[in-house]
Structure formats: C-alpha cells, structure tokens
Design an enzyme around this catalytic site. Structure first.
Site, mmCIF file in Angstrom:
data_model
loop_
_atom_site.group_PDB
_atom_site.id
_atom_site.type_symbol
_atom_site.label_atom_id
_atom_site.label_comp_id
_atom_site.label_asym_id
_atom_site.label_seq_id
_atom_site.Cartn_x
_atom_site.Cartn_y
_atom_site.Cartn_z
ATOM 1 N N ASN A 131 0.803 -1.229 0.000
ATOM 2 C CA ASN A 131 0.000 0.000 0.000
ATOM 3 C C ASN A 131 0.834 1.276 0.000
ATOM 4 O OD1 ASN A 131 0.648 -0.765 2.685
ATOM 5 N ND2 ASN A 131 -0.986 0.516 3.504
ATOM 6 N N GLY A 207 1.983 -5.626 7.426
ATOM 7 C CA GLY A 207 1.022 -6.365 6.614
ATOM 8 C C GLY A 207 -0.174 -6.772 7.447
ATOM 9 N N SER A 208 -0.804 -7.851 7.059
ATOM 10 C CA SER A 208 -2.016 -8.288 7.740
ATOM 11 C C SER A 208 -1.702 -8.912 9.091
ATOM 12 C CB SER A 208 -2.767 -9.305 6.872
ATOM 13 O OG SER A 208 -2.067 -10.535 6.829
ATOM 14 N N THR A 209 -2.676 -8.841 9.993
ATOM 15 C CA THR A 209 -2.521 -9.474 11.296
ATOM 16 C C THR A 209 -2.375 -10.981 11.147
ATOM 17 O OG1 THR A 209 -3.750 -7.698 12.388
ATOM 18 C CG2 THR A 209 -3.637 -9.813 13.532
ATOM 19 N N GLY A 212 1.134 -11.594 10.164
ATOM 20 C CA GLY A 212 1.998 -11.150 11.251
ATOM 21 C C GLY A 212 2.086 -12.144 12.385
ATOM 22 N N GLU A 432 7.773 2.085 15.331
ATOM 23 C CA GLU A 432 8.665 2.564 14.287
ATOM 24 C C GLU A 432 8.731 4.083 14.369
ATOM 25 O OE1 GLU A 432 8.487 -0.265 10.575
ATOM 26 O OE2 GLU A 432 6.439 0.269 11.125
#
Length: 454
Positions: A131, A207-209, A212, A432
C-alpha cells in the site's frame, strides 16, 4: 528463476516482469550482508552519518522518477507519490543524525565504572506491504542502517518497482555493496526464509494481522526480534461540540486516502446521535466531491485499488443489499476503480468488524462519551483514530481511554517520521519512527570496569 508480472492498476497494462529471489538467493544475500555489516559497523559514526546523508541526496535528485514509478505501479495520485518519495529522503536525513548520537550510558555503581553500548544486531530482514511501498520501506531500512546493521528488504509482489529503484540508488550514493539489498520474491519463499534464517536477527513486518502472527510464531523458534505493524479498524469520533462542518469536510480524507488502502484509515465514523443527521447531510457532498481518476493528473485525489484480487475483496463488503447511504464517483473502463462508499450498518455487521482496506466507511451513531469510547474500543485492533471536540478536557479523557497507538484531535494526522508509530492489541508490536527507533535495532551491552582504590 521464476518471475512475476507487475501490472498498472489504472490501465491493467503490463509494466514489467520482475525476477523473483529463491531460497538459495536469500542465503547468498545473507552471507554477503554479514560481511558488509561488519565493515559498516566498524566505520566511524560520522562516516556512516555522511553515507546516509549522501543516500538522502541521491533520493532527492530522483524524486520525480520515483513518484512516476509509484503512480504507474501502485496507482497513487501524483501529488501523494511525490510526497512519499520526499518522505524517504526526509527519513534518511532524520536518521543520518543517529550514528553520532547512539551514545549509551554511564551508570553510577559501587566499586567501579559501568557503561552501556548500543551494539547493532547484525542483519535485519524488512518485509514491506503493497500500500505504501517507499515510505514503509524507509521506516525499516533507515534506522536499521543508522544503528550499524545490514538490511535485506523484501517488497510486496504487487508493488516492487520503487523499492528496487531505491536499492539501486543506495549503490549510486556510495553505500557499501551488499549492505542494503532488495530481494523481490514471494512471501512464502523470501519472507519465510527471512524468518527461518538464523543469521537474520530481526524481522520488521508490515502487513495483515494473519500473516503477522505467523511471522511472530516463526521468529519465536529462533528467539528472533520482531517489529510488527498490522491491521486497523480505526475510529473517527465526532462529538456534538466540535466544528461539525470541518469534521464532515475532512472525514473523507481520513478514510479514502490511497483509496482506503491504509492501515490508519478511519474506516468507522462514530457520530454523536443528536448531530448524526446533520453530519450525514454535510458528509454527502464531501464524499461526492472526492476526485477519483487518472493518478497522473494533478487534480486526482484518489486512484484505483491495487489489483483485481483486492478489488474483489473490497467489493465483498458491499453486496447488492448493503446499507449504502451514498457513493461518490469513479471511472468506468479499464482499471480497478471503486467509488468512495458510505454505509450505515448495524454495529455487529461485517463492515464494522473487519478491516476492508478500501474506500468503504461505516457511519454509526453513539449516545454519550462512554458509549463512544466503548464502541471505539470494540475491535481487536488499535492502530489509529481521530477525536473531534472543542472541549479540551473531553479530548484528553477520550484520548487516554481509546486503546490505540496513534490518535489525533481535530485532525486525521497519523504518521510523522519524528514521532513514534505503532499499534495496540492486534495492530502490532513495537514502534517505528521517532527518535528512539534506531535503539530497536540494537542490543544493549553492559560493561563493568572494576576500579581499585588508591
């Protein structure tokens, strides 16, 4: 070697065929990165700082090229893509100050001198999403390099082109060969090997859970550090004492930016019941005013979805009998276009519970402050959100009560490179960006020096 076709989502035309890295390629890259990292970490801090500033300067000289690549590969509007390329430069410049400031501590103790050192981890694996390919890559590689590590970066299969080019620019800027390597490939091959390789000491995954949790589980087998930035279902909470006109006018941009393909998207708008009808009246022209079209045009505010597969996923949340309040416009013909869509579902509906990752927003009424907080927190996610109120005390109370890592009051701001970013609950682990990010790419070494009494 296997390959992958990269498609322009606005035209459905083939942009490029990219060679994919296999497991042996990852192993070779790790071996070379280990050697490069040791030399990089041994450089004086000022030299590493200068190298990162040089990298930033080369990125700055190629902003137009990188932005054009992102427009073609990701469908981002040109104005946004230019900002994203500039953001990579800014993140590099920001963390170029870190090598000379990772100073450790001197801790008072009895019997001697105690000091700490911030030692680099070694080789770091960064796995980025489709994205925001450039920006999210920089959030990983810039502080990791600043802390003295080598970086291997796997871009998303759908959107690898800007990341590949940034890897080339790193070499043009004079960064040592093999220190920063971009490895296009499948998550099931390159990503899995990042997780299982014993010499990659940390994984940064966005990314997606669902994925992850698998990264986290795999990393546990090696006691490998992880930073995870995962899904979101953020709330935009609109109280009756706010500037309702401004809240409604800005709400589309809090959710439809990048066609809603944003983990920070405020995809649930919670509106106090006594102003709900008026808010909806104000929201409709704002949604219909969002300019959706050719991402190369300066007038465009929202481009296409990234792929046909993702278009199908988003469309599944808006079946024929969906409670659609109103829609915006979108082009017809080639391209993965989806109009901005406003739903008025029940609180238990799938569109309220699950991350859509597209230009679809659910608007829900709430009764009072307690109800708003309970509804905002009624999700496994906790990444971002907005609070609209002119009552300072209420703003503080609600901001402290909402279980989310990044909140903004009377705005939709989520990410600044000089402030920390990350999620609560299933939205992630670690932070982050911000001044402390390089520390998350280091080990703290404590050394005690015994001092004999005279």
């Amino acid at each position: 070697m296997s390959t992958s076709d990269v498609i322009n989502p606005a035209t459905e035309e083939l942009l490029r065929t990219v060679e994919l890295t296999d497991e042996a390629g990852v192993d070779d890259a790790v071996a070379r990165a280990k050697v490069a990292q040791q030399k990089w970490a041994a450089l004086p801090p000022a030299e590493r700082a200068a190298a990162l500033r040089a990298f930033a300067a080369v990125v700055d000289a190629h902003i137009d090229e990188l932005a054009a690549l992102e427009v073609a590969n990701s469908g981002h509007p040109i104005s946004g893509a230019e900002w994203e390329a500039g953001h990579v430069r800014d993140v590099l410049n920001y963390y170029s100050a870190a090598p000379e400031r990772l100073s450790g501590k001197q801790i008072p103790v009895a019997g001697g001198l105690d000091v700490t050192f911030n030692e680099p981890l070694g080789v770091v694996g960064v796995i980025t999403p489709w994205n925001f390919p450039m920006t999210i890559a920089a959030w990983g590689f810039a502080p990791a390099l600043a802390a003295g590590n080598a970086v291997l970066l796997k871009p998303a299969e759908w959107t690898p082109l800007t990341t590949i080019r940034i890897g080339e620019l790193a070499l043009e800027a004079g960064l040592p060969a093999d220190l920063f390597q971009v490895l296009p490939g499948k998550g099931s091959v390159v990503g899995e090997r990042f997780v299982s390789h014993p010499d990659i000491r940390k994984i940064v995954f966005t990314g997606s859970t669902e994925v992850g949790t698998r990264v986290m589980a795999g990393a546990a087998a090696h006691v490998k550090r992880v930073t995870l930035e995962l899904g979101g279902k953020s709330a935009n909470i609109v109280f009756d004492d706010c500037d309702l006109e401004r809240a409604a006018a800005t709400a589309p941009y809090g959710v439809f930016d990048n066609a809603g393909q944003d983990c920070c998207a405020r995809s649930r708008i919670l509106v106090q019941r006594n102003v709900y009808d008026r808010f909806m009246e104000l929201l409709e022209p704002a949604v219909k005013g969002v300019k959706v079209g050719d991402p190369a045009s300066r007038d465009t505010e929202m481009g296409p979805l990234v792929s046909k597969a993702h278009w199908n996923s988003v469309a599944s949340f808006v079946p024929d009998d969906a409670p659609v309040a109103f829609r915006g416009d979108a082009p017809s013909g080639p391209g993965y276009w989806f109009p901005p869509t406003v739903l008025t579902p029940q609180r238990t509906d799938r569109a309220v519970r699950e991350e859509i990752f597209g230009p679809v927003v659910a608007v829900l009424p709430f009764d009072d402050e307690a109800d708003a907080i309970a509804l905002a927190n009624d999700t496994p996610y906790g990444l971002s959100g907005s609070i609209w109120t002119d009552n300072l005390s209420r703003a503080v109370r609600v901001a402290r009560a909402v279980e989310s890592g990044n909140l903004s009051v009377n705005s939709h701001s989520s990410v600044r490179y000089n402030t920390p970013f990350g999620g609560f609950k299933q939205s992630g682990l670690g932070r982050e960006l911000g001044p402390d990010a390089p520390l998350s790419f280091t080990e703290t070494k404590n050394v005690f020096f015994a001092v004999q009494e005279a």
